[in-house]
Scaffold this motif. Structure first.
Motif, short mmCIF file in Angstrom:
data_model
loop_
_atom_site.label_atom_id
_atom_site.label_comp_id
_atom_site.label_asym_id
_atom_site.label_seq_id
_atom_site.Cartn_x
_atom_site.Cartn_y
_atom_site.Cartn_z
N ALA A 1 0.81 -1.23 -0.08
CA ALA A 1 -0.09 -0.15 0.07
C ALA A 1 0.72 1.30 -0.01
O ALA A 1 0.42 2.17 0.48
N MET A 2 2.00 1.23 -0.53
CA MET A 2 3.02 2.28 -0.44
C MET A 2 3.28 2.77 -1.83
O MET A 2 3.71 1.84 -2.90
N ASP A 3 3.43 3.99 -2.17
CA ASP A 3 3.79 4.50 -3.45
C ASP A 3 4.60 5.91 -3.25
O ASP A 3 4.13 6.93 -2.99
N LEU A 4 5.81 5.54 -2.91
CA LEU A 4 6.90 6.65 -2.87
C LEU A 4 7.90 6.74 -3.94
O LEU A 4 8.34 5.48 -4.29
N PRO A 5 8.39 7.78 -3.96
CA PRO A 5 9.67 7.91 -5.31
C PRO A 5 10.67 6.93 -4.70
O PRO A 5 11.02 7.00 -3.23
N LYS A 6 11.47 6.19 -5.32
CA LYS A 6 12.46 5.22 -4.87
C LYS A 6 13.69 6.27 -4.65
O LYS A 6 14.15 7.22 -5.17
N ALA A 7 13.99 5.82 -3.38
CA ALA A 7 15.36 6.38 -2.90
C ALA A 7 16.48 6.11 -3.36
O ALA A 7 16.70 5.05 -3.81
N ASP A 8 17.49 7.17 -3.32
CA ASP A 8 18.88 6.84 -4.16
C ASP A 8 19.76 6.07 -3.12
O ASP A 8 19.14 5.73 -1.91
N ALA A 9 20.75 5.81 -3.49
CA ALA A 9 21.80 5.00 -2.51
C ALA A 9 22.19 6.02 -1.34
O ALA A 9 22.73 5.29 -0.41
#
Length: 285
Positions: free
Chosen positions: A210-218
């Motif tokens: 149920a999560m929709d967040l921009p993918k975090a970088d390294a």
């Protein structure tokens, strides 16, 4: 006439000259040659062509090998030929027969050489074809393995989503769990996320399905906050927002009381205080 042409082009005449036919097959070729001048002419042309090829690619033997060769042929090299020509007992017809027999043996050796060369070329071609087929089979196996891995990934993702949905349904139906739906903020307006807060033991769970967040970088990860009396309290960090976690649910730090929950993007390891300009989602209890 068309059948005769097909017979000549079938390759059986070449095999006959090379001696690769069975006695029955060779007899059939001889009968065809006796019956049809075209077959006889083609046989002669093949013999001459193979003889020329053998002569053009011949390697001169050493004197020792040459002597042994003539001994095997029963010619005794030049001495026997000279003896034939100088012996009165031999007629001209006998000389011709003797020389014809010798020439026949030499021709046989030439044909044998051509046959060896032909077999070598055929073997090389067969090995090349086999090698290509093995490479093709190897590529097919690699492709199948890749497809298998992709299929396994799809199955794993479906199992993950199904497990997450089952957990969501179970928690929504439970009176012990409160579902806090967090909406996107200025930093990420289209984002959304659910937090589940247990009213009894005060535990907190997040659900990747149920999560929709921009993918975090390294260099960054997300941090969950609880707002308690207007002050943010960190409940831990999480970074996998692309549904690749081995568990659909992740347990965060428990909180006794909260008026709201929020998520910010922070440097790896989290921050003491939330970076408000990177506030992704937020929702009230």
């Amino acid at each position: 006439m068309e059948n005769l042409k097909a017979y000549i082009e079938s390759g059986v005449l070449e095999l006959y000259v090379l001696g690769d036919l069975s006695p029955e097959e060779a007899l059939q070729v001889e009968e065809m040659a006796a019956q049809y001048p075209e077959v006889k002419s083609e046989l002669t042309a093949i013999e001459i062509a193979m003889e020329n090829y053998a002569m053009e690619n011949a390697v001169a033997p050493s004197a020792d090998i040459e002597t042994k060769l003539f001994e095997k042929l029963g010619l005794g090299k030049n001495e026997e030929v000279e003896a034939i020509s100088t012996t009165p007992a031999y007629t001209e017809e006998a000389k011709v027969v003797k020389l014809d027999n010798s020439d026949s043996k030499v021709r046989t050796l030439r044909f044998a050489l051509v046959a060896c060369v032909a077999l070598l070329m055929i073997s090389t071609g067969a090995l090349f074809i086999t090698y290509n087929k093995l490479n093709a089979a190897h590529d097919q196996i690699a492709s199948l393995n890749l497809d298998k891995e992709k299929f396994a990934g799809v199955v794993s993702k479906l199992e993950f989503d199904n497990k997450g949905l089952d957990n969501m349904v179970a928690m929504n139906d439970s009176k012990e769990w409160a579902t806090i739906r967090m909406a996107g903020q200025a930093f990420s307006p289209k984002s959304k996320m659910n937090v589940y807060w247990n009213k009894k033991d005060k535990s907190v769970l997040i659900n990747y399905v149920a999560m929709d967040l921009p993918k975090a970088d390294a260099e960054h990860e997300y941090q969950l906050w609880a707002l308690v009396n207007g002050k943010p309290v960190s409940l831990g960090v999480f970074g996998k927002t692309d549904s690749t976690s081995t568990e659909a649910l992740q347990k965060m730090q428990a909180i006794q009381d909260a008026q709201a929950f929020a998520v910010t993007l922070e440097p790896m390891g989290g921050s003491v205080n939330p970076t408000m300009e990177k506030l992704a989602v937020m929702g009230g209890v």
